[in-house]
Motif scaffolding. Structure first.
Motif, short mmCIF file in Angstrom:
data_model
loop_
_atom_site.label_atom_id
_atom_site.label_comp_id
_atom_site.label_asym_id
_atom_site.label_seq_id
_atom_site.Cartn_x
_atom_site.Cartn_y
_atom_site.Cartn_z
N ASP A 104 81.70 33.88 23.83
CA ASP A 104 81.27 34.28 25.08
C ASP A 104 80.53 35.41 25.01
OD1 ASP A 104 83.80 32.33 25.63
OD2 ASP A 104 85.06 34.13 25.65
N TYR A 105 79.74 35.08 23.92
CA TYR A 105 78.27 36.50 24.41
C TYR A 105 77.09 35.70 23.62
CZ TYR A 105 76.45 41.18 23.74
OH TYR A 105 74.68 42.10 23.71
N PRO A 106 75.72 35.98 24.15
CA PRO A 106 74.83 35.35 23.74
C PRO A 106 74.60 35.55 22.33
CG PRO A 106 74.16 37.27 25.43
CD PRO A 106 75.54 36.83 24.88
N ALA A 107 73.51 34.72 21.96
CA ALA A 107 73.36 34.57 20.35
C ALA A 107 72.67 35.40 19.75
CB ALA A 107 72.61 33.05 20.08
N ILE A 108 72.24 36.87 20.45
CA ILE A 108 71.28 38.04 20.07
C ILE A 108 72.15 38.89 19.48
CG2 ILE A 108 70.40 40.16 20.95
CD1 ILE A 108 70.40 37.98 23.72
N PRO A 109 71.62 39.42 18.07
CA PRO A 109 72.17 40.28 17.64
C PRO A 109 72.70 41.69 17.55
CG PRO A 109 70.15 39.89 16.40
CD PRO A 109 70.29 39.86 17.95
N SER A 110 74.03 42.16 17.36
CA SER A 110 74.53 43.52 18.54
C SER A 110 74.02 44.67 17.26
CB SER A 110 76.02 43.44 17.98
OG SER A 110 76.46 43.25 17.07
N GLU A 111 74.11 46.10 18.44
CA GLU A 111 74.02 47.24 17.36
C GLU A 111 74.73 47.11 16.08
OE1 GLU A 111 72.05 50.49 15.19
OE2 GLU A 111 71.48 49.16 16.57
N PHE A 112 75.99 46.46 16.32
CA PHE A 112 76.93 45.96 14.54
C PHE A 112 76.23 45.70 13.52
CE2 PHE A 112 79.94 44.01 12.39
CZ PHE A 112 80.75 44.70 11.44
N ASP A 113 75.41 43.86 14.07
CA ASP A 113 74.71 42.90 13.28
C ASP A 113 74.00 43.49 12.61
OD1 ASP A 113 76.90 41.68 14.09
OD2 ASP A 113 74.91 40.44 16.27
N ARG A 114 72.91 44.68 13.53
CA ARG A 114 72.01 45.32 12.89
C ARG A 114 72.37 46.54 11.69
NH1 ARG A 114 68.81 49.67 12.65
NH2 ARG A 114 70.08 51.17 13.92
N VAL A 115 73.30 47.66 11.44
CA VAL A 115 73.74 47.82 11.29
C VAL A 115 73.87 47.66 9.63
CG1 VAL A 115 75.09 49.28 10.19
CG2 VAL A 115 74.59 50.17 12.70
N ILE A 116 74.77 46.56 9.72
CA ILE A 116 74.91 45.60 8.37
C ILE A 116 74.26 44.65 7.89
CG2 ILE A 116 77.27 45.83 9.01
CD1 ILE A 116 77.53 42.72 9.78
N ALA A 117 73.00 44.87 8.44
CA ALA A 117 72.03 44.03 7.89
C ALA A 117 71.76 44.09 6.93
CB ALA A 117 70.83 43.53 9.23
N TRP A 118 71.02 43.08 6.11
CA TRP A 118 70.31 42.86 4.56
C TRP A 118 68.47 42.93 4.89
CZ3 TRP A 118 74.55 41.69 0.14
CH2 TRP A 118 75.58 42.38 0.73
N PRO A 119 67.70 43.06 4.23
CA PRO A 119 66.31 42.34 4.59
C PRO A 119 66.50 41.20 4.31
CG PRO A 119 66.78 45.37 4.22
CD PRO A 119 68.33 44.34 3.31
N ALA A 120 66.88 40.95 3.08
CA ALA A 120 65.19 39.62 2.63
C ALA A 120 66.08 38.38 3.59
CB ALA A 120 66.04 39.60 1.48
#
Length: 156
Positions: A104-120
């Protein structure tokens, strides 16, 4: 750019729908050729998120009063990631991305998604509205640790 088959797309969408209203998550295994990522296998994983997951992320901004749960957070167990990293090395392929759903939310990254993301890695997000998978988008981190869209190409 990331390449997926329609079968792989269907697997991700079905996984997202069957775990609704919780977030699903999984791994994308494949090959890298220049800036092109070719998915060979979609590996479903369990959403291992717990309140302790956020506690281990000191740079995560405080919640905006929202109740945190598997309905709006995901985590893949570190031992699963380690096991898959060893497996892909032995198979001479790569872990090229992670996917998860946004109930129930768009397919857009959240701040949580960004914080846990790895660059590659590529980060595929599928939006699930009222139990039905809708849009799917892929994201990659830029040099400033911010997400930018990644083109998805579907192959037979």
């Amino acid at each position: 750019m990331i390449y997926l088959t329609t079968t792989q797309l269907q697997q991700i969408r079905l996984h997202a729908q069957t775990t609704y209203p919780q977030e699903c998550c999984g791994l994308l295994l494949g090959t890298l050729e220049n800036q092109h990522k070719f998915v060979l296998e979609v590996r479903e994983t369990e959403n291992n998120w717990s309140p302790h997951t956020d506690e281990s992320l000191p740079h995560l901004p405080s919640s905006t009063g929202q109740t945190l749960s598997k309905n709006n957070r995901f985590s893949i167990a570190p031992e699963i990631l380690l096991q898959v990293q060893k497996e892909v090395r032995d198979r001479q392929i790569n872990l090229i991305g992670i996917y998860h759903s946004h109930p129930d939310y768009p397919a857009i990254p959240s701040e949580f998604d960004r914080v846990i993301a790895w660059p590659a890695y590529s980060y595929l997000i599928v939006s699930v509205i009222l139990g039905k998978a809708t849009e799917l988008q892929s994201w990659i981190l830029n040099e400033h640790q911010q997400f930018k869209p990644e083109i998805i190409k579907y192959v037979a």
